[in-house]
Design a protein around this motif. Structure first.
Motif, PDB file in Angstrom:
ATOM      1  N   ALA A  82      -8.019  12.413  -3.581  1.00  0.00           N
ATOM      2  CA  ALA A  82      -9.157  11.503  -3.451  1.00  0.00           C
ATOM      3  C   ALA A  82      -9.540  10.830  -4.762  1.00  0.00           C
ATOM      4  CB  ALA A  82     -10.362  12.266  -2.897  1.00  0.00           C
ATOM      5  N   ARG A 126       0.981   6.661  -0.219  1.00  0.00           N
ATOM      6  CA  ARG A 126       0.392   5.570   0.547  1.00  0.00           C
ATOM      7  C   ARG A 126      -1.116   5.541   0.325  1.00  0.00           C
ATOM      8  NH1 ARG A 126       0.925   5.556   7.049  1.00  0.00           N
ATOM      9  NH2 ARG A 126      -0.411   7.382   6.750  1.00  0.00           N
ATOM     10  N   SER A 127      -1.633   4.358   0.053  1.00  0.00           N
ATOM     11  CA  SER A 127      -3.072   4.186  -0.087  1.00  0.00           C
ATOM     12  C   SER A 127      -3.733   4.330   1.270  1.00  0.00           C
ATOM     13  CB  SER A 127      -3.374   2.801  -0.676  1.00  0.00           C
ATOM     14  OG  SER A 127      -4.765   2.584  -0.769  1.00  0.00           O
ATOM     15  N   SER A 128      -4.864   5.046   1.301  1.00  0.00           N
ATOM     16  CA  SER A 128      -5.582   5.228   2.556  1.00  0.00           C
ATOM     17  C   SER A 128      -7.084   5.172   2.293  1.00  0.00           C
ATOM     18  CB  SER A 128      -5.212   6.562   3.205  1.00  0.00           C
ATOM     19  OG  SER A 128      -5.794   7.641   2.502  1.00  0.00           O
ATOM     20  N   ARG A 129      -7.850   5.250   3.365  1.00  0.00           N
ATOM     21  CA  ARG A 129      -9.310   5.203   3.224  1.00  0.00           C
ATOM     22  C   ARG A 129      -9.848   6.399   2.439  1.00  0.00           C
ATOM     23  NH1 ARG A 129      -8.304   3.420   8.454  1.00  0.00           N
ATOM     24  NH2 ARG A 129      -8.371   5.568   9.239  1.00  0.00           N
ATOM     25  N   ASN A 130      -9.122   7.502   2.479  1.00  0.00           N
ATOM     26  CA  ASN A 130      -9.600   8.730   1.850  1.00  0.00           C
ATOM     27  C   ASN A 130      -9.033   8.977   0.464  1.00  0.00           C
ATOM     28  OD1 ASN A 130     -11.100   9.435   4.186  1.00  0.00           O
ATOM     29  ND2 ASN A 130      -9.211  10.188   5.151  1.00  0.00           N
ATOM     30  N   GLU A 160      -2.432   9.266  -0.031  1.00  0.00           N
ATOM     31  CA  GLU A 160      -1.635  10.258   0.691  1.00  0.00           C
ATOM     32  C   GLU A 160      -0.295  10.439  -0.013  1.00  0.00           C
ATOM     33  OE1 GLU A 160      -2.427   9.715   5.309  1.00  0.00           O
ATOM     34  OE2 GLU A 160      -1.861   7.824   4.334  1.00  0.00           O
ATOM     35  N   SER A 211       0.808  -1.222   0.000  1.00  0.00           N
ATOM     36  CA  SER A 211       0.000   0.000   0.000  1.00  0.00           C
ATOM     37  C   SER A 211       0.844   1.276   0.000  1.00  0.00           C
ATOM     38  CB  SER A 211      -0.919   0.009   1.231  1.00  0.00           C
ATOM     39  OG  SER A 211      -0.142  -0.009   2.423  1.00  0.00           O
ATOM     40  N   HIS A 252      -0.011   1.795   9.913  1.00  0.00           N
ATOM     41  CA  HIS A 252      -0.742   2.200   8.715  1.00  0.00           C
ATOM     42  C   HIS A 252      -1.519   3.497   8.921  1.00  0.00           C
ATOM     43  CE1 HIS A 252       0.258  -1.647   6.908  1.00  0.00           C
ATOM     44  NE2 HIS A 252      -0.180  -2.250   7.985  1.00  0.00           N
ATOM     45  N   ASP A 253      -1.559   3.998  10.156  1.00  0.00           N
ATOM     46  CA  ASP A 253      -2.363   5.177  10.451  1.00  0.00           C
ATOM     47  C   ASP A 253      -1.537   6.412  10.806  1.00  0.00           C
ATOM     48  OD1 ASP A 253      -4.858   3.843  10.108  1.00  0.00           O
ATOM     49  OD2 ASP A 253      -4.608   2.936  12.077  1.00  0.00           O
TER      50      ASP A 253
END
Length: 249
Positions: free
Chosen positions: A182, A106-110, A113, A26, A67-68
């Motif tokens: 996004a 980095r892949s994220s929920r939103n 990034e 990710s 990851h956060d």
């Protein structure tokens, strides 16, 4: 998670490659170590590839473990870890101590990034066909214009009003350009040995994204080398280390 990640890296000369590309499911990180000017004493017992390798390893550990955490926090911790690895043997207060740019995604929920520190950009292919570039141009905006003197670069490196790189100042991470995209369809991280296609050779960012997506990083670097052979740069290295990574989102 990213789809398949493809990357390539070539040295610019017979010297060791001072670029590094690393990736996980990710995330992607591209580093470009700063070649020391001839005759400049860095105060460090290690060379630039050592610094880049240690910093890259620390970033990989941080990105894999948390990851956060914000990317800037991960970078700051990685610089601290790298400093600890040579704090007993080197003068880390020397402004010419080895350093590196950082381009991180980095892949994220939103969305995706990004973090950019130094002149290694991140480029996005957007849903709907647009292109977005995130870069750090502070090195290009130093007073007096290029070519810069060694003394000017030393004075302005990791200093307010100057430019920032990853080396022996953890607080440099807080000066990185960070954000989230996004609507990314694809994303690439590059060193300036590749972005010179746009900056020096007349390509558009759309051209570069299309080549990365359609032909891949190896073909893009081959295009750089061909142009450098036909029309050497007006200043700087004829062949710089060149690294690119690309993934569809």
């Amino acid at each position: 998670m990213f789809a398949e990640i493809v990357c390539a890296s070539r040295p610019g000369s017979g010297r060791p490659n001072e670029d590094l590309v690393i990736a996980g499911p990710s995330w992607i990180v591209v580093l470009d170590g700063a070649t020391a000017a001839q005759g400049v004493a860095s105060g460090c017992a290690h060379d630039v590839p050592w610094l880049v390798g240690r910093l890259g390893g620390a970033l990989a550990a941080g990105l894999s473990a948390d990851h956060d955490a914000p990317p800037a926090e991960i970078l700051e911790a990685a610089i601290e870890t790298t400093m600890a690895a040579h704090s007993g043997t080197c003068d880390l207060d020397n402004p010419d101590s080895p350093s590196s740019t950082v381009a991180m995604v980095r892949s994220s929920r939103n969305g995706v990034e990004y973090l950019v520190l130094g002149d290694s950009p991140v480029v996005f292919s957007l849903e709907g066909g647009g292109v977005r570039v995130e870069s750090d141009d502070r090195l290009d905006r130093l007073p007096g214009g290029r070519p810069y003197t060694v003394e000017l670069v030393r004075r302005m490196r990791n200093a307010p009003g100057g430019f920032w790189v990853a080396g022996s100042r953890p607080e440099a991470a807080r000066q990185a350009r960070c954000g989230v995209v996004a609507d990314a369809r694809g994303v690439g991280a590059l060193t300036d040995g590749v972005s010179r296609l746009v900056e020096w050779y007349g390509w558009s960012w759309r051209d570069l994204v299309a080549a990365l997506d359609g032909k891949g990083p190896e073909a893009v670097i081959a295009a750089v080398r061909e142009l450098e052979r036909r029309r050497p740069p007006a200043h700087g290295k004829r062949h710089d280390d060149a690294t690119a990574a690309w993934t569809r989102v």
